[in-house]
Motif scaffolding. Structure first.
Motif, PDB file in Angstrom:
ATOM      1  N   LYS A   1     -46.434  35.168 -25.169  1.00 35.85           N
ATOM      2  CA  LYS A   1     -47.848  34.904 -24.915  1.00 35.85           C
ATOM      3  C   LYS A   1     -48.086  33.400 -24.845  1.00 35.85           C
ATOM      4  CE  LYS A   1     -49.716  39.111 -27.021  1.00 35.85           C
ATOM      5  NZ  LYS A   1     -50.560  39.668 -28.100  1.00 35.85           N
ATOM      6  N   LYS A   2     -48.928  32.994 -23.888  1.00 39.53           N
ATOM      7  CA  LYS A   2     -49.208  31.564 -23.749  1.00 39.53           C
ATOM      8  C   LYS A   2     -49.888  31.019 -24.987  1.00 39.53           C
ATOM      9  CE  LYS A   2     -50.047  29.548 -19.922  1.00 39.53           C
ATOM     10  NZ  LYS A   2     -50.603  29.016 -18.658  1.00 39.53           N
ATOM     11  N   GLY A   3     -50.675  31.830 -25.640  1.00 43.93           N
ATOM     12  CA  GLY A   3     -51.341  31.415 -26.868  1.00 43.93           C
ATOM     13  C   GLY A   3     -52.648  30.688 -26.612  1.00 43.93           C
ATOM     14  N   LYS A   4     -53.463  30.622 -27.652  1.00 43.36           N
ATOM     15  CA  LYS A   4     -54.734  29.915 -27.553  1.00 43.36           C
ATOM     16  C   LYS A   4     -54.488  28.432 -27.308  1.00 43.36           C
ATOM     17  CE  LYS A   4     -57.166  33.136 -30.628  1.00 43.36           C
ATOM     18  NZ  LYS A   4     -57.897  33.270 -31.914  1.00 43.36           N
ATOM     19  N   LYS A   5     -55.217  27.886 -26.366  1.00 42.89           N
ATOM     20  CA  LYS A   5     -55.084  26.485 -25.974  1.00 42.89           C
ATOM     21  C   LYS A   5     -53.646  26.158 -25.566  1.00 42.89           C
ATOM     22  CE  LYS A   5     -58.871  24.887 -28.932  1.00 42.89           C
ATOM     23  NZ  LYS A   5     -59.289  23.931 -29.998  1.00 42.89           N
ATOM     24  N   ASP A   6     -52.947  27.172 -25.059  1.00 44.28           N
ATOM     25  CA  ASP A   6     -51.576  26.999 -24.581  1.00 44.28           C
ATOM     26  C   ASP A   6     -50.624  26.564 -25.699  1.00 44.28           C
ATOM     27  OD1 ASP A   6     -49.812  27.339 -22.525  1.00 44.28           O
ATOM     28  OD2 ASP A   6     -50.015  25.310 -21.735  1.00 44.28           O
ATOM     29  N   ARG A   7     -50.914  27.003 -26.926  1.00 45.32           N
ATOM     30  CA  ARG A   7     -50.088  26.615 -28.072  1.00 45.32           C
ATOM     31  C   ARG A   7     -49.159  27.759 -28.475  1.00 45.32           C
ATOM     32  NH1 ARG A   7     -54.956  23.799 -31.643  1.00 45.32           N
ATOM     33  NH2 ARG A   7     -55.269  21.994 -30.249  1.00 45.32           N
ATOM     34  N   ARG A   8     -47.904  27.397 -28.752  1.00 40.97           N
ATOM     35  CA  ARG A   8     -46.905  28.394 -29.107  1.00 40.97           C
ATOM     36  C   ARG A   8     -45.974  27.849 -30.191  1.00 40.97           C
ATOM     37  NH1 ARG A   8     -47.655  28.129 -23.832  1.00 40.97           N
ATOM     38  NH2 ARG A   8     -46.000  26.599 -23.468  1.00 40.97           N
ATOM     39  N   ILE A   9     -45.474  28.759 -31.015  1.00 40.00           N
ATOM     40  CA  ILE A   9     -44.463  28.430 -32.021  1.00 40.00           C
ATOM     41  C   ILE A   9     -43.338  29.445 -31.872  1.00 40.00           C
ATOM     42  CG2 ILE A   9     -43.926  28.263 -34.480  1.00 40.00           C
ATOM     43  CD1 ILE A   9     -46.788  27.482 -35.014  1.00 40.00           C
ATOM     44  N   PHE A  10     -42.122  28.967 -31.745  1.00 43.36           N
ATOM     45  CA  PHE A  10     -40.997  29.880 -31.581  1.00 43.36           C
ATOM     46  C   PHE A  10     -39.706  29.217 -32.060  1.00 43.36           C
ATOM     47  CE2 PHE A  10     -41.572  27.408 -27.757  1.00 43.36           C
ATOM     48  CZ  PHE A  10     -40.300  27.013 -27.384  1.00 43.36           C
ATOM     49  N   VAL A  11     -38.728  30.052 -32.384  1.00 45.56           N
ATOM     50  CA  VAL A  11     -37.410  29.558 -32.783  1.00 45.56           C
ATOM     51  C   VAL A  11     -36.637  29.255 -31.507  1.00 45.56           C
ATOM     52  CG1 VAL A  11     -35.272  30.071 -34.008  1.00 45.56           C
ATOM     53  CG2 VAL A  11     -37.444  30.936 -34.886  1.00 45.56           C
ATOM     54  N   SER A  12     -36.342  27.983 -31.289  1.00 46.69           N
ATOM     55  CA  SER A  12     -35.676  27.571 -30.054  1.00 46.69           C
ATOM     56  C   SER A  12     -34.161  27.626 -30.228  1.00 46.69           C
ATOM     57  CB  SER A  12     -36.115  26.163 -29.657  1.00 46.69           C
ATOM     58  OG  SER A  12     -35.592  25.821 -28.397  1.00 46.69           O
ATOM     59  N   CYS A  13     -33.681  28.822 -30.505  1.00 51.19           N
ATOM     60  CA  CYS A  13     -32.249  29.034 -30.682  1.00 51.19           C
ATOM     61  C   CYS A  13     -31.969  30.528 -30.589  1.00 51.19           C
ATOM     62  CB  CYS A  13     -31.780  28.493 -32.033  1.00 51.19           C
ATOM     63  SG  CYS A  13     -29.993  28.669 -32.328  1.00 51.19           S
ATOM     64  N   VAL A  14     -30.851  30.885 -29.965  1.00 54.67           N
ATOM     65  CA  VAL A  14     -30.439  32.292 -29.885  1.00 54.67           C
ATOM     66  C   VAL A  14     -29.016  32.472 -30.423  1.00 54.67           C
ATOM     67  CG1 VAL A  14     -31.950  32.839 -27.932  1.00 54.67           C
ATOM     68  CG2 VAL A  14     -29.640  31.995 -27.497  1.00 54.67           C
ATOM     69  N   ASN A  15     -28.494  31.428 -31.074  1.00 56.40           N
ATOM     70  CA  ASN A  15     -27.119  31.494 -31.577  1.00 56.40           C
ATOM     71  C   ASN A  15     -27.041  32.383 -32.818  1.00 56.40           C
ATOM     72  OD1 ASN A  15     -24.446  31.068 -32.004  1.00 56.40           O
ATOM     73  ND2 ASN A  15     -24.596  28.869 -32.408  1.00 56.40           N
ATOM     74  N   THR A  16     -26.144  33.330 -32.799  1.00 52.88           N
ATOM     75  CA  THR A  16     -25.994  34.253 -33.922  1.00 52.88           C
ATOM     76  C   THR A  16     -24.811  33.898 -34.830  1.00 52.88           C
ATOM     77  OG1 THR A  16     -24.688  35.750 -32.511  1.00 52.88           O
ATOM     78  CG2 THR A  16     -27.057  36.163 -32.668  1.00 52.88           C
ATOM     79  N   GLU A  17     -24.207  32.728 -34.609  1.00 51.02           N
ATOM     80  CA  GLU A  17     -23.113  32.307 -35.491  1.00 51.02           C
ATOM     81  C   GLU A  17     -23.661  31.951 -36.876  1.00 51.02           C
ATOM     82  OE1 GLU A  17     -19.761  30.114 -32.896  1.00 51.02           O
ATOM     83  OE2 GLU A  17     -21.687  29.101 -32.884  1.00 51.02           O
ATOM     84  N   LYS A  18     -22.800  31.935 -37.854  1.00 49.13           N
ATOM     85  CA  LYS A  18     -23.215  31.542 -39.189  1.00 49.13           C
ATOM     86  C   LYS A  18     -23.510  30.046 -39.227  1.00 49.13           C
ATOM     87  CE  LYS A  18     -20.988  35.285 -41.724  1.00 49.13           C
ATOM     88  NZ  LYS A  18     -20.052  35.663 -42.820  1.00 49.13           N
ATOM     89  N   GLY A  19     -24.154  29.625 -40.314  1.00 55.74           N
ATOM     90  CA  GLY A  19     -24.657  28.261 -40.405  1.00 55.74           C
ATOM     91  C   GLY A  19     -23.676  27.154 -40.051  1.00 55.74           C
ATOM     92  N   GLY A  20     -22.479  27.188 -40.650  1.00 58.91           N
ATOM     93  CA  GLY A  20     -21.501  26.125 -40.424  1.00 58.91           C
ATOM     94  C   GLY A  20     -21.104  25.958 -38.969  1.00 58.91           C
TER      95      GLY A  20
END
Length: 293
Positions: free
Chosen positions: A193-212
């Protein structure tokens, strides 16, 4: 000789007449009467034939609309709510108001955040590179930057940034047709969704590897620490396969999750700058140099 020619002509004529009669009755029996409203609806549609509706094109979409008589599960992302309201008036239906969507690139593995480790020398195609390698940064899920999404877009709404090497989506041009989503072999592009006033929050990552391993390949990768999940007061964030995801239907844009992310994997789009609070990291005042007078 004349009798033979005459007999041949008469025989062929009789066969032709009989065939015509048979074809006429067959055509009448299997004749398909098309609803004239299909042409009217097709004229209202933008004619982009982008497939964003999930069908082959605008004509197929018009046929499906008239056939089903139900707008609840059908939508033209290019035309938007105004187009669907016009169609609803033609069909004598009501169009549900739907929030506008936009394509979002869920990868921030730029050349700085995810430095190049190897050089890919092959066809300039993300699909081809995805089948052969993990990518130049070593991240097996990150953007390959070869522009399959750009080629797929019929609206010139996406391009590859020469500075970051990542796709950039134009807020003004994107119609949420989903062509870039389908074209990306890494599935890093999502319609949100574009969101109100075109504002969005999302996790910009799709990597499923562990932290290290994830952090080793990209400094802004999600490491699955779960801090954002605990911080969210609306249960909008879930953790699965070492990766956080923000549900845009539940998210209230409170912005509490982004500051607690240790790698900066959560992006905030089109928000005003945060007001710094005393005691927060990065707000310490630096002493100004004293100039002798």
């Amino acid at each position: 000789m004349n009798e033979t020619v005459l007999f041949a002509v008469l025989s062929l004529s009789a066969i032709g007449v009989a065939s015509a009669v048979i074809l006429y009755f067959v055509a009448q029996k299997f004749k398909v009467i098309e609803d004239p409203r299909i042409d009217v609806v097709n004229e209202i549609l933008p004619g982009a034939n982008c497939g964003g509706c999930g069908l082959a094109g605008c004509r197929a979409f018009a046929e499906e609309l008239v056939k089903t008589g139900d707008l609840s599960k059908l939508n033209c992302p290019v035309g938007g709510s105004d187009t669907m309201k016009q169609i609803a008036s033609v069909l004598g239906l009501e169009a549900e108001e739907k929030e506008p969507m936009i394509a979002v690139v869920r990868c921030n593995g730029s050349r700085i955040n995810a430095p190049q480790k190897v050089i890919f020398d092959g066809a300039e195609s993300c699909a081809f590179a995805h089948a052969l390698s993990a990518g130049e940064s070593g991240c097996p899920n990150g953007c390959l930057g070869l522009g399959d999404c750009v080629v797929s877009c019929k609206f010139d709404a996406i391009y590859i940034s020469p500075e970051t090497g990542l796709p950039v989506v134009s807020d003004e041009k994107c119609v949420a047709c989903g062509a870039c989503v389908t074209a990306c072999p890494r599935k890093i592009i999502e319609l949100r969704k574009k969101g109100k006033k075109d504002r969005r929050i999302f996790v910009s990552c799709v990597n499923t590897e562990k932290g290290g391993p994830a952090k080793k390949n990209c400094s802004v990768a999600c490491i699955g620490c779960g801090k954002c999940v605990k911080e969210c007061p609306y249960d909008a964030i879930t953790m699965q396969n070492n990766l956080a995801y923000i549900d845009y239907d539940k998210c209230r844009l409170c912005r509490k999750c982004a500051p607690v992310c240790p790698t900066g994997a959560i992006l905030e789009t089109n928000f005003p700058l945060r007001k710094e609070k005393p005691g927060e990291p990065g707000t310490e005042k630096v002493a100004e140099p004293v100039t002798a007078g």
